[in-house]
Design a protein around this motif. Structure first.
Motif, PDB file in Angstrom:
ATOM      1  N   ASP A 118       1.661 -12.526 -19.902  1.00  0.00           N
ATOM      2  CA  ASP A 118       2.849 -12.225 -19.100  1.00  0.00           C
ATOM      3  C   ASP A 118       2.790 -10.804 -18.549  1.00  0.00           C
ATOM      4  O   ASP A 118       3.167 -10.551 -17.401  1.00  0.00           O
ATOM      5  N   TRP A 119       2.325  -9.856 -19.381  1.00  0.00           N
ATOM      6  CA  TRP A 119       2.222  -8.468 -18.926  1.00  0.00           C
ATOM      7  C   TRP A 119       1.181  -8.339 -17.818  1.00  0.00           C
ATOM      8  O   TRP A 119       1.398  -7.625 -16.829  1.00  0.00           O
ATOM      9  N   ILE A 120       0.060  -9.002 -17.996  1.00  0.00           N
ATOM     10  CA  ILE A 120      -1.006  -8.931 -16.985  1.00  0.00           C
ATOM     11  C   ILE A 120      -0.534  -9.545 -15.677  1.00  0.00           C
ATOM     12  O   ILE A 120      -0.733  -8.971 -14.593  1.00  0.00           O
ATOM     13  N   ASP A 121       0.121 -10.691 -15.757  1.00  0.00           N
ATOM     14  CA  ASP A 121       0.610 -11.356 -14.536  1.00  0.00           C
ATOM     15  C   ASP A 121       1.646 -10.500 -13.816  1.00  0.00           C
ATOM     16  O   ASP A 121       1.617 -10.374 -12.585  1.00  0.00           O
ATOM     17  N   ALA A 122       2.578  -9.924 -14.570  1.00  0.00           N
ATOM     18  CA  ALA A 122       3.623  -9.095 -13.959  1.00  0.00           C
ATOM     19  C   ALA A 122       3.019  -7.860 -13.303  1.00  0.00           C
ATOM     20  O   ALA A 122       3.416  -7.459 -12.196  1.00  0.00           O
ATOM     21  N   THR A 123       2.042  -7.252 -13.975  1.00  0.00           N
ATOM     22  CA  THR A 123       1.376  -6.074 -13.416  1.00  0.00           C
ATOM     23  C   THR A 123       0.602  -6.435 -12.160  1.00  0.00           C
ATOM     24  O   THR A 123       0.651  -5.712 -11.150  1.00  0.00           O
ATOM     25  N   ALA A 124      -0.094  -7.566 -12.194  1.00  0.00           N
ATOM     26  CA  ALA A 124      -0.859  -8.002 -11.022  1.00  0.00           C
ATOM     27  C   ALA A 124       0.053  -8.276  -9.830  1.00  0.00           C
ATOM     28  O   ALA A 124      -0.296  -7.963  -8.683  1.00  0.00           O
ATOM     29  N   ARG A 125       1.231  -8.835 -10.093  1.00  0.00           N
ATOM     30  CA  ARG A 125       2.175  -9.095  -8.990  1.00  0.00           C
ATOM     31  C   ARG A 125       2.631  -7.796  -8.333  1.00  0.00           C
ATOM     32  O   ARG A 125       2.739  -7.715  -7.109  1.00  0.00           O
ATOM     33  N   MET A 126       2.890  -6.778  -9.134  1.00  0.00           N
ATOM     34  CA  MET A 126       3.321  -5.510  -8.569  1.00  0.00           C
ATOM     35  C   MET A 126       2.186  -4.834  -7.800  1.00  0.00           C
ATOM     36  O   MET A 126       2.416  -4.204  -6.750  1.00  0.00           O
ATOM     37  N   LEU A 127       0.963  -4.965  -8.278  1.00  0.00           N
ATOM     38  CA  LEU A 127      -0.182  -4.401  -7.553  1.00  0.00           C
ATOM     39  C   LEU A 127      -0.402  -5.149  -6.231  1.00  0.00           C
ATOM     40  O   LEU A 127      -0.740  -4.521  -5.209  1.00  0.00           O
ATOM     41  N   GLU A 128      -0.230  -6.450  -6.251  1.00  0.00           N
ATOM     42  CA  GLU A 128      -0.361  -7.233  -5.013  1.00  0.00           C
ATOM     43  C   GLU A 128       0.706  -6.804  -4.014  1.00  0.00           C
ATOM     44  O   GLU A 128       0.436  -6.661  -2.805  1.00  0.00           O
ATOM     45  N   LEU A 129       1.925  -6.591  -4.508  1.00  0.00           N
ATOM     46  CA  LEU A 129       2.996  -6.119  -3.646  1.00  0.00           C
ATOM     47  C   LEU A 129       2.668  -4.723  -3.110  1.00  0.00           C
ATOM     48  O   LEU A 129       2.957  -4.407  -1.945  1.00  0.00           O
ATOM     49  N   GLY A 130       2.035  -3.902  -3.942  1.00  0.00           N
ATOM     50  CA  GLY A 130       1.619  -2.581  -3.502  1.00  0.00           C
ATOM     51  C   GLY A 130       0.581  -2.650  -2.391  1.00  0.00           C
ATOM     52  O   GLY A 130       0.598  -1.831  -1.456  1.00  0.00           O
ATOM     53  N   LYS A 131      -0.318  -3.630  -2.473  1.00  0.00           N
ATOM     54  CA  LYS A 131      -1.298  -3.813  -1.396  1.00  0.00           C
ATOM     55  C   LYS A 131      -0.599  -4.211  -0.103  1.00  0.00           C
ATOM     56  O   LYS A 131      -0.912  -3.694   0.984  1.00  0.00           O
ATOM     57  N   GLU A 132       0.364  -5.121  -0.215  1.00  0.00           N
ATOM     58  CA  GLU A 132       1.079  -5.579   0.979  1.00  0.00           C
ATOM     59  C   GLU A 132       1.831  -4.438   1.656  1.00  0.00           C
ATOM     60  O   GLU A 132       1.961  -4.420   2.890  1.00  0.00           O
ATOM     61  N   ARG A 133       2.316  -3.485   0.867  1.00  0.00           N
ATOM     62  CA  ARG A 133       3.107  -2.376   1.409  1.00  0.00           C
ATOM     63  C   ARG A 133       2.274  -1.128   1.675  1.00  0.00           C
ATOM     64  O   ARG A 133       2.814  -0.062   1.974  1.00  0.00           O
ATOM     65  N   GLY A 134       0.950  -1.255   1.532  1.00  0.00           N
ATOM     66  CA  GLY A 134       0.072  -0.156   1.904  1.00  0.00           C
ATOM     67  C   GLY A 134      -0.061   0.945   0.879  1.00  0.00           C
ATOM     68  O   GLY A 134      -0.590   2.018   1.185  1.00  0.00           O
ATOM     69  N   GLU A 135       0.382   0.731  -0.355  1.00  0.00           N
ATOM     70  CA  GLU A 135       0.255   1.754  -1.390  1.00  0.00           C
ATOM     71  C   GLU A 135      -1.072   1.648  -2.135  1.00  0.00           C
ATOM     72  O   GLU A 135      -1.641   2.665  -2.537  1.00  0.00           O
ATOM     73  N   VAL A 136      -1.543   0.437  -2.341  1.00  0.00           N
ATOM     74  CA  VAL A 136      -2.749   0.187  -3.126  1.00  0.00           C
ATOM     75  C   VAL A 136      -3.924  -0.051  -2.185  1.00  0.00           C
ATOM     76  O   VAL A 136      -3.774  -0.717  -1.146  1.00  0.00           O
ATOM     77  N   PHE A 137      -5.080   0.482  -2.541  1.00  0.00           N
ATOM     78  CA  PHE A 137      -6.274   0.307  -1.725  1.00  0.00           C
ATOM     79  C   PHE A 137      -6.542  -1.181  -1.474  1.00  0.00           C
ATOM     80  O   PHE A 137      -6.407  -2.005  -2.396  1.00  0.00           O
ATOM     81  N   PRO A 138      -6.952  -1.556  -0.273  1.00  0.00           N
ATOM     82  CA  PRO A 138      -7.177  -2.969   0.048  1.00  0.00           C
ATOM     83  C   PRO A 138      -8.294  -3.623  -0.759  1.00  0.00           C
ATOM     84  O   PRO A 138      -8.286  -4.839  -0.958  1.00  0.00           O
ATOM     85  N   GLN A 139      -9.251  -2.838  -1.244  1.00  0.00           N
ATOM     86  CA  GLN A 139     -10.378  -3.419  -1.984  1.00  0.00           C
ATOM     87  C   GLN A 139     -10.039  -3.704  -3.450  1.00  0.00           C
ATOM     88  O   GLN A 139     -10.840  -4.311  -4.175  1.00  0.00           O
ATOM     89  N   SER A 145      -7.462  -4.985 -12.071  1.00  0.00           N
ATOM     90  CA  SER A 145      -6.783  -3.723 -12.370  1.00  0.00           C
ATOM     91  C   SER A 145      -5.648  -3.924 -13.371  1.00  0.00           C
ATOM     92  O   SER A 145      -5.402  -3.062 -14.224  1.00  0.00           O
ATOM     93  N   ALA A 146      -4.956  -5.058 -13.273  1.00  0.00           N
ATOM     94  CA  ALA A 146      -3.865  -5.338 -14.208  1.00  0.00           C
ATOM     95  C   ALA A 146      -4.382  -5.417 -15.641  1.00  0.00           C
ATOM     96  O   ALA A 146      -3.750  -4.893 -16.574  1.00  0.00           O
ATOM     97  N   LYS A 147      -5.519  -6.042 -15.838  1.00  0.00           N
ATOM     98  CA  LYS A 147      -6.087  -6.141 -17.187  1.00  0.00           C
ATOM     99  C   LYS A 147      -6.458  -4.765 -17.724  1.00  0.00           C
ATOM    100  O   LYS A 147      -6.243  -4.461 -18.908  1.00  0.00           O
TER     101      LYS A 147
END
Length: 270
Positions: A118-139, A145-147
């Protein structure tokens, strides 16, 4: 309505009591008898909701993620950092968080999902959202990264527990983010991230305690006036996963062991 509210309250009492027992003793040494004593419920009531000690432990592992809320507005990375600090605070002040973490570290997988899934999934969702909003590197691969983030947090809280009883956990988690953020986020974004979190969690906890005290006082006054406070406040006490519980189903909680409870107790109680 009152019957269902009472069932929810009993479920809550059992899970909270079990969390304190697992936190103190771990899974193997936790005794059903001690859970019953701390929850102040009958054995029949416990087995109405849970088939075994294993089922209670699974409910606690499900419940621990409820100690964190990731804000969906604003900066996803800041929300992720804030969530980590929320859980760091919970590990010092919340038996549910400590018990769930201890069960995970002890390897009590209980035939269910990955203990940190659950922690890994929640973290991955926030990182994916960060990519969509231009905060997280596209690669960046959000799941990879969540793991790494969840594994880093788990290790850091263990070291902090050994060093200071987690007294320095907030600072250690902030240092974790200072090391990880440059590898996943744009420098311009990092400049605006607060690794120690945006919220004064101690003040927030005090406000929550005061609010709950006020609600309890209102419920007591309503009961004294002759109304049924359970119908007004009972569902505020509820929540939790459906796994391992029958609190929402029709029927009364048993005062005696139901069929099969003895076998479950033999496998669960120490």
């Amino acid at each position: 309505m009152a019957k269902q509210a009472r069932a929810v309250q009993t479920w809550r009492s059992i899970v909270d009591a079990a969390a304190s027992v697992f936190d103190d003793y771990g899974y193997e040494r936790a005794a059903i008898s001690e859970i019953l004593r701390r929850a102040n419920v009958t054995k029949g009531a416990l087995y109405f909701h849970f088939a075994s000690k294993e089922a209670i432990a699974q409910a606690i592992m499900d419940e621990q993620t409820s100690t964190v809320e990731f804000e969906q507005e604003g900066s996803p990375l800041q929300s992720l950092v804030d969530g980590g600090q929320q859980f760091a605070f919970a590990l010092r002040h919340n038996a549910m968080a400590r018990a769930g973490t201890r069960l995970s570290i002890e390897g009590v997988f209980l035939g269910g999902p990955h203990p940190w899934g659950d922690w890994i999934d929640a973290t991955a969702r926030m990182l994916e959202l960060g990519k969509e909003r231009g905060e997280v590197f596209p690669q960046i691969d959000p799941m990879v990264s969540a793991k790494i983030i969840v594994a880093s947090f788990t290790g850091i809280q263990l070291v902090s527990e050994a060093d200071s009883g987690r007294a320095d956990l907030r600072e250690q988690v902030a240092e974790m983010w200072r090391h990880i953020l440059p590898s996943i986020a744009h420098p311009g974004v990092i400049a605006h991230i607060k690794p120690e979190g945006r919220v004064d969690l101690a003040a927030q906890a005090r406000e929550k305690a005061e609010r709950e005290e006020q609600e309890a006082r209102i419920a007591a006054e309503a009961k004294e006036a002759g109304s049924d406070p359970a119908t007004e406040t009972g569902f505020r006490q509820g929540g939790g996963s459906a796994r391992g519980t029958r609190a929402g189903q029709a029927g009364d909680e048993g005062d005696e062991d139901p069929a099969g409870a003895g076998a479950a107790a033999a496998g669960g109680a120490v």
